[in-house]
Design a protein around this motif. Structure first.
Motif, PDB file in Angstrom:
ATOM      1  N   VAL A 188      39.203  15.832  34.733  1.00 32.82           N
ATOM      2  CA  VAL A 188      38.797  16.765  35.791  1.00 32.82           C
ATOM      3  C   VAL A 188      39.620  16.530  37.050  1.00 32.82           C
ATOM      4  CG1 VAL A 188      36.901  17.444  37.313  1.00 32.82           C
ATOM      5  CG2 VAL A 188      36.462  17.022  34.877  1.00 32.82           C
ATOM      6  N   VAL A 189      39.776  15.267  37.432  1.00 31.82           N
ATOM      7  CA  VAL A 189      40.552  14.934  38.632  1.00 31.82           C
ATOM      8  C   VAL A 189      41.994  15.408  38.481  1.00 31.82           C
ATOM      9  CG1 VAL A 189      41.534  13.012  39.958  1.00 31.82           C
ATOM     10  CG2 VAL A 189      39.109  13.003  39.351  1.00 31.82           C
ATOM     11  N   GLU A 190      42.585  15.182  37.296  1.00 31.02           N
ATOM     12  CA  GLU A 190      43.980  15.560  37.087  1.00 31.02           C
ATOM     13  C   GLU A 190      44.177  17.066  37.116  1.00 31.02           C
ATOM     14  OE1 GLU A 190      46.477  12.788  36.775  1.00 31.02           O
ATOM     15  OE2 GLU A 190      44.575  12.483  37.833  1.00 31.02           O
ATOM     16  N   ARG A 191      43.154  17.795  36.754  1.00 30.26           N
ATOM     17  CA  ARG A 191      43.274  19.258  36.748  1.00 30.26           C
ATOM     18  C   ARG A 191      43.429  19.816  38.157  1.00 30.26           C
ATOM     19  NH1 ARG A 191      39.114  23.432  33.647  1.00 30.26           N
ATOM     20  NH2 ARG A 191      40.309  25.339  34.086  1.00 30.26           N
ATOM     21  N   TYR A 192      42.850  19.122  39.137  1.00 32.87           N
ATOM     22  CA  TYR A 192      42.869  19.648  40.504  1.00 32.87           C
ATOM     23  C   TYR A 192      43.732  18.822  41.464  1.00 32.87           C
ATOM     24  CZ  TYR A 192      38.975  22.441  38.791  1.00 32.87           C
ATOM     25  OH  TYR A 192      38.199  23.311  38.064  1.00 32.87           O
ATOM     26  N   ALA A 193      44.251  17.691  41.017  1.00 34.80           N
ATOM     27  CA  ALA A 193      45.078  16.859  41.893  1.00 34.80           C
ATOM     28  C   ALA A 193      46.399  17.552  42.206  1.00 34.80           C
ATOM     29  CB  ALA A 193      45.336  15.512  41.233  1.00 34.80           C
ATOM     30  N   ARG A 194      46.910  17.358  43.411  1.00 32.67           N
ATOM     31  CA  ARG A 194      48.165  18.003  43.804  1.00 32.67           C
ATOM     32  C   ARG A 194      49.362  17.327  43.153  1.00 32.67           C
ATOM     33  NH1 ARG A 194      48.390  19.329  50.136  1.00 32.67           N
ATOM     34  NH2 ARG A 194      50.262  20.359  49.340  1.00 32.67           N
ATOM     35  N   ASP A 195      49.303  16.016  42.999  1.00 32.79           N
ATOM     36  CA  ASP A 195      50.371  15.259  42.334  1.00 32.79           C
ATOM     37  C   ASP A 195      49.734  14.324  41.315  1.00 32.79           C
ATOM     38  OD1 ASP A 195      52.945  16.032  43.715  1.00 32.79           O
ATOM     39  OD2 ASP A 195      51.734  15.425  45.447  1.00 32.79           O
ATOM     40  N   PRO A 196      49.275  14.842  40.195  1.00 30.42           N
ATOM     41  CA  PRO A 196      48.531  14.029  39.228  1.00 30.42           C
ATOM     42  C   PRO A 196      49.401  12.983  38.547  1.00 30.42           C
ATOM     43  CG  PRO A 196      49.051  16.168  38.289  1.00 30.42           C
ATOM     44  CD  PRO A 196      49.463  16.230  39.740  1.00 30.42           C
ATOM     45  N   ILE A 197      48.774  11.854  38.171  1.00 28.46           N
ATOM     46  CA  ILE A 197      49.490  10.841  37.404  1.00 28.46           C
ATOM     47  C   ILE A 197      49.770  11.351  35.995  1.00 28.46           C
ATOM     48  CG2 ILE A 197      47.353   9.692  36.649  1.00 28.46           C
ATOM     49  CD1 ILE A 197      48.841   7.062  36.736  1.00 28.46           C
ATOM     50  N   LEU A 198      48.897  12.239  35.498  1.00 26.61           N
ATOM     51  CA  LEU A 198      49.095  12.852  34.187  1.00 26.61           C
ATOM     52  C   LEU A 198      49.015  14.363  34.342  1.00 26.61           C
ATOM     53  CD1 LEU A 198      49.410  12.779  31.114  1.00 26.61           C
ATOM     54  CD2 LEU A 198      46.929  12.535  30.924  1.00 26.61           C
ATOM     55  N   PRO A 199      50.142  15.021  34.646  1.00 27.37           N
ATOM     56  CA  PRO A 199      50.129  16.481  34.721  1.00 27.37           C
ATOM     57  C   PRO A 199      49.731  17.065  33.362  1.00 27.37           C
ATOM     58  CG  PRO A 199      52.163  15.557  35.636  1.00 27.37           C
ATOM     59  CD  PRO A 199      51.470  14.452  34.913  1.00 27.37           C
ATOM     60  N   LEU A 200      48.589  17.730  33.310  1.00 28.14           N
ATOM     61  CA  LEU A 200      48.090  18.225  32.031  1.00 28.14           C
ATOM     62  C   LEU A 200      49.022  19.260  31.412  1.00 28.14           C
ATOM     63  CD1 LEU A 200      44.279  18.520  32.859  1.00 28.14           C
ATOM     64  CD2 LEU A 200      45.524  16.614  31.827  1.00 28.14           C
ATOM     65  N   SER A 201      49.902  19.819  32.240  1.00 31.02           N
ATOM     66  CA  SER A 201      50.850  20.813  31.721  1.00 31.02           C
ATOM     67  C   SER A 201      51.820  20.210  30.707  1.00 31.02           C
ATOM     68  CB  SER A 201      51.642  21.437  32.877  1.00 31.02           C
ATOM     69  OG  SER A 201      52.340  20.437  33.604  1.00 31.02           O
ATOM     70  N   ILE A 202      51.940  18.880  30.677  1.00 29.79           N
ATOM     71  CA  ILE A 202      52.856  18.273  29.709  1.00 29.79           C
ATOM     72  C   ILE A 202      52.413  18.559  28.282  1.00 29.79           C
ATOM     73  CG2 ILE A 202      51.694  16.028  29.548  1.00 29.79           C
ATOM     74  CD1 ILE A 202      54.489  14.750  29.470  1.00 29.79           C
ATOM     75  N   PHE A 203      51.116  18.803  28.104  1.00 29.19           N
ATOM     76  CA  PHE A 203      50.619  19.079  26.765  1.00 29.19           C
ATOM     77  C   PHE A 203      50.909  20.514  26.322  1.00 29.19           C
ATOM     78  CE2 PHE A 203      47.986  15.465  28.123  1.00 29.19           C
ATOM     79  CZ  PHE A 203      48.281  14.598  27.085  1.00 29.19           C
ATOM     80  N   ARG A 204      51.517  21.290  27.221  1.00 31.66           N
ATOM     81  CA  ARG A 204      51.986  22.619  26.814  1.00 31.66           C
ATOM     82  C   ARG A 204      53.297  22.539  26.046  1.00 31.66           C
ATOM     83  NH1 ARG A 204      51.118  25.197  32.798  1.00 31.66           N
ATOM     84  NH2 ARG A 204      48.837  25.018  32.866  1.00 31.66           N
ATOM     85  N   VAL A 205      53.961  21.389  26.100  1.00 35.07           N
ATOM     86  CA  VAL A 205      55.172  21.205  25.300  1.00 35.07           C
ATOM     87  C   VAL A 205      54.783  21.334  23.834  1.00 35.07           C
ATOM     88  CG1 VAL A 205      56.998  19.603  24.637  1.00 35.07           C
ATOM     89  CG2 VAL A 205      56.232  19.696  27.016  1.00 35.07           C
ATOM     90  N   PRO A 206      55.386  22.262  23.103  1.00 35.49           N
ATOM     91  CA  PRO A 206      54.963  22.530  21.717  1.00 35.49           C
ATOM     92  C   PRO A 206      54.965  21.273  20.848  1.00 35.49           C
ATOM     93  CG  PRO A 206      56.506  24.205  22.467  1.00 35.49           C
ATOM     94  CD  PRO A 206      56.487  23.142  23.530  1.00 35.49           C
ATOM     95  N   GLY A 207      53.839  21.027  20.213  1.00 36.33           N
ATOM     96  CA  GLY A 207      53.743  19.946  19.243  1.00 36.33           C
ATOM     97  C   GLY A 207      53.535  18.563  19.819  1.00 36.33           C
ATOM     98  N   LEU A 208      53.574  18.404  21.157  1.00 39.15           N
ATOM     99  CA  LEU A 208      53.475  17.060  21.735  1.00 39.15           C
ATOM    100  C   LEU A 208      52.110  16.430  21.451  1.00 39.15           C
ATOM    101  CD1 LEU A 208      54.822  15.738  25.030  1.00 39.15           C
ATOM    102  CD2 LEU A 208      52.383  15.466  24.623  1.00 39.15           C
ATOM    103  N   ALA A 209      51.035  17.189  21.669  1.00 39.43           N
ATOM    104  CA  ALA A 209      49.702  16.644  21.424  1.00 39.43           C
ATOM    105  C   ALA A 209      49.524  16.284  19.952  1.00 39.43           C
ATOM    106  CB  ALA A 209      48.634  17.655  21.859  1.00 39.43           C
ATOM    107  N   ALA A 210      50.001  17.153  19.066  1.00 40.80           N
ATOM    108  CA  ALA A 210      49.868  16.895  17.629  1.00 40.80           C
ATOM    109  C   ALA A 210      50.665  15.664  17.216  1.00 40.80           C
ATOM    110  CB  ALA A 210      50.333  18.113  16.831  1.00 40.80           C
ATOM    111  N   ALA A 211      51.848  15.476  17.802  1.00 37.56           N
ATOM    112  CA  ALA A 211      52.672  14.311  17.468  1.00 37.56           C
ATOM    113  C   ALA A 211      51.972  13.020  17.874  1.00 37.56           C
ATOM    114  CB  ALA A 211      54.034  14.420  18.154  1.00 37.56           C
ATOM    115  N   ASN A 212      51.356  13.017  19.049  1.00 36.49           N
ATOM    116  CA  ASN A 212      50.670  11.812  19.496  1.00 36.49           C
ATOM    117  C   ASN A 212      49.400  11.548  18.693  1.00 36.49           C
ATOM    118  OD1 ASN A 212      51.944  10.517  22.077  1.00 36.49           O
ATOM    119  ND2 ASN A 212      52.206  12.706  22.338  1.00 36.49           N
TER     120      ASN A 212
END
Length: 497
Positions: free
Chosen positions: A253-277
């Motif tokens: 939740v914090v990362e979704r609204y943080a201005r400079d998140p430690i884990l930008p959730l947009s990284i999981f938009r990279v095709p196949g990244l979540a599935a690979a992990n």
């Protein structure tokens, strides 16, 4: 006037030196997760551990290694990969020195905790340096193949090296060997790697997100490590798991609204990244458990000495290196998806073969065939998952992607050990309750655990079907962002390793 460093290739002397350096960093970190295993009886006697507290020798390293991995990866992006790699290496060297001189269990466990912290800084920095240094698709695949081979065989080498050191100069050398390696690595990093400025530019640091991510991961790994001892049905186990889930949910939740998140959730938009992990997490949970249970069988049931148990894995180290090389070549021909699936199925077959080991089993007919089959599967899985999990990630998030992958591996190892230990222990207790001989009960429990590991490997093969097939788009590897502030690379003549 500063210039942008030229792209390196594996055909250049400097490129090969950098790859060798980065693989040495990975080797040091992965070896530390297993090198103490066969020395545990000696450590117990020398430092006054109890049977219950002894589990913290391997678990303390796993705890901070997995818990701080995400923070380490993000720091590599924010502070510079070379700086973070050097800091992590120094922490590993100093903590290992302290552990080698430890006079009691408290100091030794503290040293192992610090080792894990240092490794959590080193590894994401090293892997992200690799993926941003070799930008040519074929070079990158080859470099990842070598990296994955080192990752795959290092756990087995750690057991072998631990046995040799324990029966040779003594168990303290499983710790003293690290400072020697670190003294060689740090000056080599300074000579070979250019001074890099942060790849991700921000004026803020996500303190709340960092605390939640690290705290949640630490509690999750702690709960998984303690679950076999406390019992899966214990109230404390469920409270710890629930607490970890709540903290990590708050982190999202914090990362979704943080201005400079430690884990930008947009990284999981990279095709196949979540599935690979996810493939890596499930697959490594199943396949890496072999080292614990097979070593338990050889030393407890068959009475192998530490050096004999370590030497038993020597063929596995050769086979993993060979199979990882084949997997790297196949990446550009059939893609990572097929490589992962085939490797996971082969490893599952090896685990099933080992799950039939008899109480009076012998090495050549009962252990070696299954061990080799697992090795021929593990190599391609490491190569394929590493490639798929880093494909399409821009340089400014390379450290983060590396941290996510390695966190998945560490969580997988902790999860596999917790689940399969529970499976095996339940079987052992059942058989002992009906007055089965201890060695027969232990062997049956190990068989059940290895069978469960095979099921996880098959599940990983299925999940791998949803990963990115990295050979389909050779241009998916991003070129590094030009940075006029980067210092020029030193000429090859000035470098050495």
């Amino acid at each position: 006037m500063t210039t942008v460093p030229p792209a390196l290739t594996l055909r250049s002397r400097r490129g090969r030196q950098i790859l060798l350096l980065l693989c040495a960093v990975a080797f040091l970190d992965f070896v530390d997760s297993s090198i103490t295993n066969v020395a545990l009886p000696h450590i117990l006697t020398a430092l006054g551990f109890t049977a219950q507290s002894l589990q913290w020798v391997p678990s303390a390293y796993m705890l901070t290694y997995g818990g701080f991995m995400l923070l380490g990866g993000r720091l590599a992006d924010l502070l510079g990969r070379r700086n973070v790699m050097i800091a992590g290496t120094a922490i590993v060297g100093l903590s290992s020195l302290a552990g080698g001189f430890a006079g009691n269990e408290g100091v030794f466990i503290a040293a192992r905790l610090d080792q894990g912290l240092g490794a959590a800084l080193m590894l994401p920095a090293a892997l992200s340096t690799l993926t941003t240094t070799f930008t040519d698709p074929r070079d990158r695949q080859s470099a990842l193949g070598v990296w994955a081979a080192i990752a795959g065989l290092s756990s087995a080498v750690g057991i072998l090296l631990g046995g040799v050191l324990t029966e040779g100069p003594g168990w303290r050398w499983v710790m003293f060997v690290n400072p020697i390696a670190c003294v060689l690595i740090i000056p080599t990093v300074l000579r070979l790697l250019p001074r890099d400025l942060p790849a991700a530019q921000t004026s803020r640091f996500d303190v709340l997100g960092s605390v939640l991510a690290t705290g949640g991961m630490l509690l999750l790994v702690f709960a998984l490590v303690k679950a076999p001892d406390q019992g899966w049905g214990a109230t404390r186990t469920w409270l710890e798991l629930a607490g970890a889930a709540i903290i990590l949910a708050c982190f999202v939740v914090v990362e979704r609204y943080a201005r400079d998140p430690i884990l930008p959730l947009s990284i999981f938009r990279v095709p196949g990244l979540a599935a690979a992990n996810l493939t890596g997490l499930i697959g490594f949970a199943g396949m890496l458990s072999i080292f614990y249970f097979l070593t338990l069988y050889m030393q407890t049931v068959r009475g192998y000495s530490p050096i004999a148990a370590g030497a038993a894995y020597l063929p596995l180290t050769v086979a993993i290196g060979f199979s990882a090389g084949i997997g790297a070549k196949l990446l550009t021909k059939v893609g990572s998806r097929a490589v992962i699936c085939a490797g996971a199925v082969i490893a599952a077959g090896g685990l099933l073969l080992l799950s039939r080991v008899p109480v009076d089993g012998s090495y050549l007919p009962d252990i070696l065939p299954g061990l080799l089959l697992v090795a021929f599967g593990v190599g391609p899985v490491f190569v394929g998952v590493t490639s798929a999990a880093n494909a399409g990630v821009e340089p400014s998030r390379a450290g983060l992607a590396a941290a996510i992958l390695n966190s998945s591996q560490q969580l997988g190892g902790a999860l596999g050990l917790a689940i399969f230990s529970a499976v095996g222990t339940a079987r052992v207790h059942h058989l002992l309750a009906v007055h089965t001989a201890a060695h027969e009960a232990t062997t049956s429990g190990i068989r059940y655990a290895l069978t469960a590991g095979a099921a996880f490997a098959i599940a990983a093969a299925v999940i791998a079907l949803t990963t990115a097939n990295t050979h389909e788009d050779p241009n998916e590897v991003h070129e590094p962002d030009p940075d006029p502030r980067t210092e020029p690379v030193q000429p090859p003549a000035a470098a050495g390793f």
